[in-house]
Design a protein around this motif. Structure first.
Motif, mmCIF file in Angstrom:
data_model
loop_
_atom_site.group_PDB
_atom_site.id
_atom_site.type_symbol
_atom_site.label_atom_id
_atom_site.label_comp_id
_atom_site.label_asym_id
_atom_site.label_seq_id
_atom_site.Cartn_x
_atom_site.Cartn_y
_atom_site.Cartn_z
ATOM 1 N N SER A 30 -17.470 22.681 31.029
ATOM 2 C CA SER A 30 -16.805 22.535 29.739
ATOM 3 C C SER A 30 -15.347 22.973 29.762
ATOM 4 C CB SER A 30 -17.562 23.308 28.656
ATOM 5 O OG SER A 30 -17.573 24.697 28.938
ATOM 6 N N THR A 31 -14.892 23.625 30.805
ATOM 7 C CA THR A 31 -13.501 24.065 30.897
ATOM 8 C C THR A 31 -12.601 23.034 31.569
ATOM 9 O OG1 THR A 31 -13.702 25.172 33.046
ATOM 10 C CG2 THR A 31 -14.337 26.426 31.086
ATOM 11 N N TYR A 32 -13.142 21.929 32.050
ATOM 12 C CA TYR A 32 -12.382 20.931 32.799
ATOM 13 C C TYR A 32 -12.140 19.665 31.994
ATOM 14 C CZ TYR A 32 -13.167 23.525 37.148
ATOM 15 O OH TYR A 32 -13.182 24.476 38.139
ATOM 16 N N ALA A 33 -10.942 19.118 32.159
ATOM 17 C CA ALA A 33 -10.724 17.729 31.785
ATOM 18 C C ALA A 33 -11.464 16.845 32.784
ATOM 19 C CB ALA A 33 -9.235 17.394 31.786
ATOM 20 N N MET A 34 -11.986 15.727 32.304
ATOM 21 C CA MET A 34 -12.756 14.826 33.149
ATOM 22 C C MET A 34 -12.154 13.434 33.098
ATOM 23 S SD MET A 34 -15.181 16.677 34.480
ATOM 24 C CE MET A 34 -16.172 15.342 35.156
ATOM 25 N N GLY A 35 -12.105 12.791 34.243
ATOM 26 C CA GLY A 35 -11.526 11.465 34.316
ATOM 27 C C GLY A 35 -12.382 10.510 35.120
ATOM 28 N N TRP A 36 -12.117 9.227 34.912
ATOM 29 C CA TRP A 36 -12.716 8.161 35.695
ATOM 30 C C TRP A 36 -11.617 7.386 36.407
ATOM 31 C CZ3 TRP A 36 -17.774 7.456 36.710
ATOM 32 C CH2 TRP A 36 -18.706 8.064 35.867
ATOM 33 N N PHE A 37 -11.861 7.088 37.667
ATOM 34 C CA PHE A 37 -10.990 6.258 38.479
ATOM 35 C C PHE A 37 -11.828 5.162 39.114
ATOM 36 C CE2 PHE A 37 -8.959 10.277 38.048
ATOM 37 C CZ PHE A 37 -7.591 10.045 38.098
ATOM 38 N N SER A 52 -10.220 15.295 27.464
ATOM 39 C CA SER A 52 -9.997 16.724 27.535
ATOM 40 C C SER A 52 -11.315 17.477 27.537
ATOM 41 C CB SER A 52 -9.129 17.183 26.367
ATOM 42 O OG SER A 52 -9.876 17.182 25.157
ATOM 43 N N TRP A 53 -11.236 18.764 27.807
ATOM 44 C CA TRP A 53 -12.446 19.585 27.845
ATOM 45 C C TRP A 53 -13.151 19.623 26.501
ATOM 46 C CZ3 TRP A 53 -13.186 23.683 24.623
ATOM 47 C CH2 TRP A 53 -12.062 24.192 23.977
ATOM 48 N N ALA A 97 -13.849 12.579 38.181
ATOM 49 C CA ALA A 97 -13.050 13.675 38.700
ATOM 50 C C ALA A 97 -12.912 14.754 37.647
ATOM 51 C CB ALA A 97 -11.666 13.178 39.126
ATOM 52 N N ALA A 98 -12.716 15.976 38.100
ATOM 53 C CA ALA A 98 -12.542 17.121 37.214
ATOM 54 C C ALA A 98 -11.259 17.849 37.570
ATOM 55 C CB ALA A 98 -13.735 18.067 37.319
ATOM 56 N N ALA A 99 -10.504 18.237 36.548
ATOM 57 C CA ALA A 99 -9.241 18.942 36.732
ATOM 58 C C ALA A 99 -9.035 19.912 35.585
ATOM 59 C CB ALA A 99 -8.080 17.953 36.809
ATOM 60 N N PRO A 100 -8.166 20.914 35.779
ATOM 61 C CA PRO A 100 -7.954 21.888 34.701
ATOM 62 C C PRO A 100 -7.428 21.280 33.415
ATOM 63 C CG PRO A 100 -7.157 22.751 36.785
ATOM 64 C CD PRO A 100 -7.479 21.313 37.022
ATOM 65 N N THR A 101 -6.572 20.248 33.514
ATOM 66 C CA THR A 101 -5.980 19.629 32.340
ATOM 67 C C THR A 101 -5.896 18.127 32.534
ATOM 68 O OG1 THR A 101 -3.689 19.769 33.102
ATOM 69 C CG2 THR A 101 -4.564 21.681 31.918
ATOM 70 N N GLN A 106 -4.794 13.444 38.063
ATOM 71 C CA GLN A 106 -4.464 12.689 39.272
ATOM 72 C C GLN A 106 -4.555 13.559 40.522
ATOM 73 O OE1 GLN A 106 -3.970 9.499 39.573
ATOM 74 N NE2 GLN A 106 -3.310 8.719 37.583
ATOM 75 N N GLU A 107 -4.429 14.865 40.360
ATOM 76 C CA GLU A 107 -4.510 15.793 41.478
ATOM 77 C C GLU A 107 -5.826 16.575 41.439
ATOM 78 O OE1 GLU A 107 -0.843 14.352 40.549
ATOM 79 O OE2 GLU A 107 -1.638 15.976 39.313
ATOM 80 N N ALA A 108 -6.843 15.977 40.881
ATOM 81 C CA ALA A 108 -8.119 16.652 40.724
ATOM 82 C C ALA A 108 -8.654 17.172 42.051
ATOM 83 C CB ALA A 108 -9.136 15.709 40.097
ATOM 84 N N ASN A 109 -9.228 18.337 42.010
ATOM 85 C CA ASN A 109 -9.821 18.942 43.194
ATOM 86 C C ASN A 109 -11.281 18.561 43.389
ATOM 87 O OD1 ASN A 109 -7.471 20.356 43.938
ATOM 88 N ND2 ASN A 109 -7.984 22.057 42.568
ATOM 89 N N TYR A 110 -11.906 18.055 42.338
ATOM 90 C CA TYR A 110 -13.325 17.739 42.390
ATOM 91 C C TYR A 110 -13.532 16.265 42.110
ATOM 92 C CZ TYR A 110 -13.645 22.794 41.994
ATOM 93 O OH TYR A 110 -13.497 24.144 42.196
ATOM 94 N N TRP A 111 -14.269 15.611 42.996
ATOM 95 C CA TRP A 111 -14.548 14.181 42.897
ATOM 96 C C TRP A 111 -16.010 13.909 43.180
ATOM 97 C CZ3 TRP A 111 -10.752 10.645 41.600
ATOM 98 C CH2 TRP A 111 -9.426 11.115 41.641
ATOM 99 N N GLY A 112 -16.544 12.910 42.502
ATOM 100 C CA GLY A 112 -17.884 12.453 42.796
ATOM 101 C C GLY A 112 -17.889 11.517 43.984
ATOM 102 N N GLN A 113 -19.071 11.074 44.363
ATOM 103 C CA GLN A 113 -19.231 10.207 45.531
ATOM 104 C C GLN A 113 -18.975 8.739 45.222
ATOM 105 O OE1 GLN A 113 -21.757 11.048 43.621
ATOM 106 N NE2 GLN A 113 -22.789 9.071 43.354
ATOM 107 N N GLY A 114 -18.946 8.381 43.956
ATOM 108 C CA GLY A 114 -18.686 7.018 43.545
ATOM 109 C C GLY A 114 -19.947 6.230 43.260
ATOM 110 N N THR A 115 -19.830 5.275 42.348
ATOM 111 C CA THR A 115 -20.916 4.357 42.043
ATOM 112 C C THR A 115 -20.347 2.951 41.935
ATOM 113 O OG1 THR A 115 -22.783 3.915 40.541
ATOM 114 C CG2 THR A 115 -20.741 4.700 39.527
#
Length: 121
Positions: A30-37, A52-53, A97-101, A106-115
């Motif tokens: 809940s503290t991370y912004a989440m994105g889709w690429f 946003s979170w 992807a998950a990032a602080p804001t 775009q510089e997210a440190n956490y990424w899923g494996q993809g679908t």
């Protein structure tokens, strides 16, 4: 300490719909912004949407605006991408992807494996 796993991809006809899910492990979702690429064969990774979170605001790529909706359920540690009116150009591997804001997605440190999402003509 965030592990992301996407699901919900598949094969759909042009004009159809899919809903992608991204489930996160850990107590800090809940503290991370989440994105889709997304990344199509032979192309660079492309931004799709971010949230946003708190669940707002949201931003979308022009190519998907009005057709895709990003949302999240922090209680279930899950972010969604509802995709309607799908086009063949939407065919790609979709990553969450998950990032602080939002600004750092775009510089997210956490990424899923993809679908994989495939839209037929």
């Amino acid at each position: 300490q965030v592990q992301l796993v996407e699901s919900g991809g598949g094969l759909v006809q042009r004009g159809g719909s899919l809903r992608l899910s991204c489930s996160a492990s850990g107590r800090t979702f809940s503290t991370y912004a989440m994105g889709w690429f997304r990344q199509a064969p032979g192309k660079e990774r492309e931004f799709v949407a971010v949230i946003s979170w708190s669940g707002g605001p949201t931003y979308y790529a022009d190519s998907v605006k009005g057709r895709f909706t990003i949302s999240r359920d922090n209680a279930e540690n899950t972010v969604y991408l509802q995709m309607n009116s799908l086009k063949p150009d939407d065919t790609a591997v979709y990553y969450c992807a998950a990032a602080p804001t939002i600004r750092t997605i775009q510089e997210a440190n956490y990424w899923g494996q993809g679908t994989q999402v495939t839209v037929s003509s």
